[in-house]
Design a protein around this motif. Sequence first.
Motif, PDB file in Angstrom:
ATOM      1  N   ALA A 148       0.824  -1.216   0.000  1.00 57.27           N
ATOM      2  CA  ALA A 148       0.000   0.000   0.000  1.00 57.27           C
ATOM      3  C   ALA A 148       0.855   1.262   0.000  1.00 57.27           C
ATOM      4  O   ALA A 148       0.465   2.291  -0.558  1.00 57.27           O
ATOM      5  N   GLU A 149       2.034   1.176   0.632  1.00 54.93           N
ATOM      6  CA  GLU A 149       2.915   2.335   0.742  1.00 54.93           C
ATOM      7  C   GLU A 149       4.049   2.298  -0.284  1.00 54.93           C
ATOM      8  O   GLU A 149       5.058   2.999  -0.130  1.00 54.93           O
ATOM      9  N   ALA A 150       3.904   1.492  -1.332  1.00 60.57           N
ATOM     10  CA  ALA A 150       4.966   1.328  -2.327  1.00 60.57           C
ATOM     11  C   ALA A 150       5.445   2.676  -2.855  1.00 60.57           C
ATOM     12  O   ALA A 150       4.646   3.560  -3.162  1.00 60.57           O
ATOM     13  N   TYR A 151       6.759   2.823  -2.957  1.00 61.25           N
ATOM     14  CA  TYR A 151       7.343   4.094  -3.383  1.00 61.25           C
ATOM     15  C   TYR A 151       6.936   4.481  -4.796  1.00 61.25           C
ATOM     16  O   TYR A 151       6.833   5.673  -5.121  1.00 61.25           O
ATOM     17  N   ASP A 152       6.699   3.492  -5.652  1.00 67.62           N
ATOM     18  CA  ASP A 152       6.311   3.833  -7.028  1.00 67.62           C
ATOM     19  C   ASP A 152       4.823   4.117  -7.165  1.00 67.62           C
ATOM     20  O   ASP A 152       4.339   4.446  -8.259  1.00 67.62           O
ATOM     21  N   GLY A 153       4.063   3.996  -6.052  1.00 74.15           N
ATOM     22  CA  GLY A 153       2.634   4.288  -6.086  1.00 74.15           C
ATOM     23  C   GLY A 153       1.805   3.264  -6.830  1.00 74.15           C
ATOM     24  O   GLY A 153       0.622   3.497  -7.100  1.00 74.15           O
ATOM     25  N   LYS A 154       2.400   2.107  -7.146  1.00 73.49           N
ATOM     26  CA  LYS A 154       1.699   1.102  -7.944  1.00 73.49           C
ATOM     27  C   LYS A 154       1.509  -0.217  -7.191  1.00 73.49           C
ATOM     28  O   LYS A 154       1.266  -1.260  -7.803  1.00 73.49           O
ATOM     29  N   GLY A 155       1.619  -0.173  -5.865  1.00 71.10           N
ATOM     30  CA  GLY A 155       1.422  -1.380  -5.074  1.00 71.10           C
ATOM     31  C   GLY A 155      -0.036  -1.779  -5.011  1.00 71.10           C
ATOM     32  O   GLY A 155      -0.935  -0.934  -5.078  1.00 71.10           O
ATOM     33  N   LYS A 156      -0.287  -3.082  -4.857  1.00 68.62           N
ATOM     34  CA  LYS A 156      -1.656  -3.607  -4.836  1.00 68.62           C
ATOM     35  C   LYS A 156      -1.822  -4.583  -3.658  1.00 68.62           C
ATOM     36  O   LYS A 156      -1.400  -5.732  -3.735  1.00 68.62           O
ATOM     37  N   PRO A 157      -2.442  -4.138  -2.559  1.00 68.83           N
ATOM     38  CA  PRO A 157      -2.719  -5.055  -1.437  1.00 68.83           C
ATOM     39  C   PRO A 157      -4.039  -5.792  -1.677  1.00 68.83           C
ATOM     40  O   PRO A 157      -5.092  -5.170  -1.778  1.00 68.83           O
ATOM     41  N   ILE A 158      -3.983  -7.123  -1.750  1.00 66.78           N
ATOM     42  CA  ILE A 158      -5.157  -7.919  -2.126  1.00 66.78           C
ATOM     43  C   ILE A 158      -5.465  -8.970  -1.067  1.00 66.78           C
ATOM     44  O   ILE A 158      -4.576  -9.670  -0.584  1.00 66.78           O
TER      45      ILE A 158
END
Length: 489
Positions: free
Chosen positions: A395-405
């Motif tokens: 959710a806090e991925a630096y690239d803004g593309k993280g996906k918590p599922i």
Amino acid sequence: MILLMRRLLQKLSTHKLSTGIKLSAQPRFTTASRYKSKYYTYVREPAHLIKYKEPKFVCPEEAFQEVLKSNQKVAIQGAAATPNELIEAMCKVAKCKKFTGIRTYHMHTDGQLPYSEPDFDGIIRSTSFFMGGNVRKAVAAGLADKMPIFLSEIPLVFHRGMVKPDICLIHVSPPDSHGYCTLGTSVDCVRAAMVASKYIVALINCQMPRTFGDSIVHISHIDFAVEIDRKLPSHKSKPPSKEEVQIGKHVAENIVEDGATLQMGIGSIPDAVLAALTGHKNLGIHSEMFSDGILPLVEKGCITNNMKKYHQGRTVGSFLVGSEKLYKFVDDNPSIEMLVVDYVNNNDVIKALPKMTAINTCIEVDLTGQVCSDSIGTRMYSGFGGQLDFLRGSAEAYDGKGKPILALKSMTSKGESKIVPLLKPGAGVVTTRGHVHFIVTEHGVANLFGKNLLERAQALINIAHPKHREALEKEAFKRLKRKPSRPPC
């Protein structure tokens, strides 16, 4: 100044302690008794050899005849590397000598655990960092304990001295020409337990895969060794149900992108997701554990780990469980790195991975997004595992593309809805309503991030099983004082 420096150097030279290396205050067992009084500053780092020390090769019960006592703490390696022969021998010696108050500490262990039976009450009591099926009855009966803890923080229990094991039981591959064994299929928290333990008792198994990364341990750190030749427990994946296949398609087609770094657990749903990713490119793996589900994607070239900035080209895990095919794949394979779990599950490490996509499962979700993953009501079922470590990191991925599922079937085997108005009384909230993002069932995808309570209820009802939607709408109205509206057809 020169005189002061000389005096300081003289003091340091008379000290037996080497600076910069974590040392034990007490000597470990050594077969070279003449060195006991001279070489007592044993190095605790498992990758560094200890001079003049070698293990004593014994049968399983002999080791415990020498070192096991009442009121000791014993750390045990788990998953596919569970040292079952050592556990059985420990139980026999403890019972024969009428020991009491022995405590064991471990993650999920494979196979039968004699000390989880009622006749070991008062003799040996276990504490699970993550429960498996072989201790659930004992925990429910008050004969064993479960510690609620994030997977990333288990090593801290040992590093901070909250648990100081007297003995650590491990299961390793044979030593190479330099004397290095490996922890094989399970590094996770056992490395921290080894460093903190007074004695290390090891199964040396020629069928344990040799793995790279933080897995290495020099044979001189082993105090008692038992040689065996047996296969590891094989856990073949079950064919996914039609609901799980549909969940896999929803995740693969709507959420996972090319170049994503994946974390997933074990089970039919993670395997169904992986099976649906055969059209994806440049995927990476950074997960506390993995299983056979990755093998077809590696063979087809879908998993390359090329997009990672760190550990580029390598699959990262901390422990693994699977079939003999998986164990052969990881054996002596430098593209697989088995690392300590406090690194693999570290939030800052996870954030830095490209398009980090965490795929986890749960037991039930309420209409506000609260997630229960470790219990069924008050009955403890498993543990926190790495779920929240990776959900928050992605959710806090630096690239803004993280996906918590979080993915789950919409109903239990008894036909009860897993999307519920309220969690069962006593159910633990593992993932809070503030941490939850994507919820996936066979009926679709609900993204709860940025939605208010009413919007969340609407989104979750839309992916609940159709037979339960009307009842959920009524309960949502009771709780939120407004009826959620279904989307237009």
